[in-house]
Design a protein around this motif. Structure first.
Motif, PDB file in Angstrom:
ATOM      1  N   GLU A 128      11.742   5.621  24.492  1.00 19.04           N
ATOM      2  CA  GLU A 128      11.680   4.167  24.662  1.00 19.04           C
ATOM      3  C   GLU A 128      13.031   3.607  25.112  1.00 19.04           C
ATOM      4  O   GLU A 128      13.095   2.758  26.005  1.00 19.04           O
ATOM      5  CB  GLU A 128      11.260   3.533  23.335  1.00 19.04           C
ATOM      6  CG  GLU A 128      11.101   2.042  23.377  1.00 19.04           C
ATOM      7  CD  GLU A 128      10.715   1.491  22.011  1.00 19.04           C
ATOM      8  OE1 GLU A 128      11.191   0.390  21.683  1.00 19.04           O
ATOM      9  OE2 GLU A 128       9.951   2.148  21.290  1.00 19.04           O
TER      10      GLU A 128
ATOM     11  N   ASP B 150      10.083   9.413  20.188  1.00 26.10           N
ATOM     12  CA  ASP B 150       9.518   8.205  20.775  1.00 26.10           C
ATOM     13  C   ASP B 150      10.585   7.136  20.974  1.00 26.10           C
ATOM     14  O   ASP B 150      10.600   6.444  21.997  1.00 26.10           O
ATOM     15  CB  ASP B 150       8.387   7.669  19.899  1.00 26.10           C
ATOM     16  CG  ASP B 150       7.168   8.577  19.891  1.00 26.10           C
ATOM     17  OD1 ASP B 150       7.070   9.467  20.762  1.00 26.10           O
ATOM     18  OD2 ASP B 150       6.310   8.399  18.996  1.00 26.10           O
TER      19      ASP B 150
ATOM     20  N   SER C  50       8.806  10.488  15.729  1.00 31.47           N
ATOM     21  CA  SER C  50       9.266   9.099  15.764  1.00 31.47           C
ATOM     22  C   SER C  50      10.615   8.989  16.474  1.00 31.47           C
ATOM     23  O   SER C  50      10.831   8.078  17.287  1.00 31.47           O
ATOM     24  CB  SER C  50       9.369   8.561  14.337  1.00 31.47           C
ATOM     25  OG  SER C  50       9.912   7.285  14.327  1.00 31.47           O
TER      26      SER C  50
END
Length: 107
Positions: free
Chosen positions: A97, A93, A90
């Motif tokens: 991003e 990511d 997570s």
């Protein structure tokens, strides 16, 4: 008429809270101090912690295969490993991003 937010300032609320805690004998938590850690240092620490958790879980799994620890301990280590990996994926990511968002910004 005076606005409610101007009557209750943050410092007044903190002072009242500290006074009430001192009366009850409950210890008052200290203000969080700014550590000054950079983002890179925080990320490095989280990564090192994750690698340590993975190694610990692997060691427990190996001991479980040999019969040195119980099945319950192996399951607990595996579940902890799973949550650690999910958290790191997570975080990865989110970093990717954020990088992509920065790359889309006009100069």
């Amino acid at each position: 008429m005076t606005e409610f937010s101007s009557i209750l300032s943050t410092s007044n609320v903190r002072g009242a809270y500290r006074s009430s805690q001192e009366l009850s004998g409950t210890p008052v938590p200290a203000e969080p101090a700014a550590t000054g850690d950079s983002f890179a240092e925080i990320l490095k620490g989280a990564t090192a912690n994750t690698v340590g958790n993975i190694r610990d879980a692997e060691a427990v799994a190996h001991k479980g295969l040999v019969g040195e620890v119980s099945t319950q301990q192996v399951v607990e280590a595996t579940l902890e490993l799973e949550s650690t990996v999910k958290m790191m994926v997570s975080m990865r990511d989110k970093v990717v991003e954020a990088y992509q968002e920065i790359m889309r910004m006009p100069i």
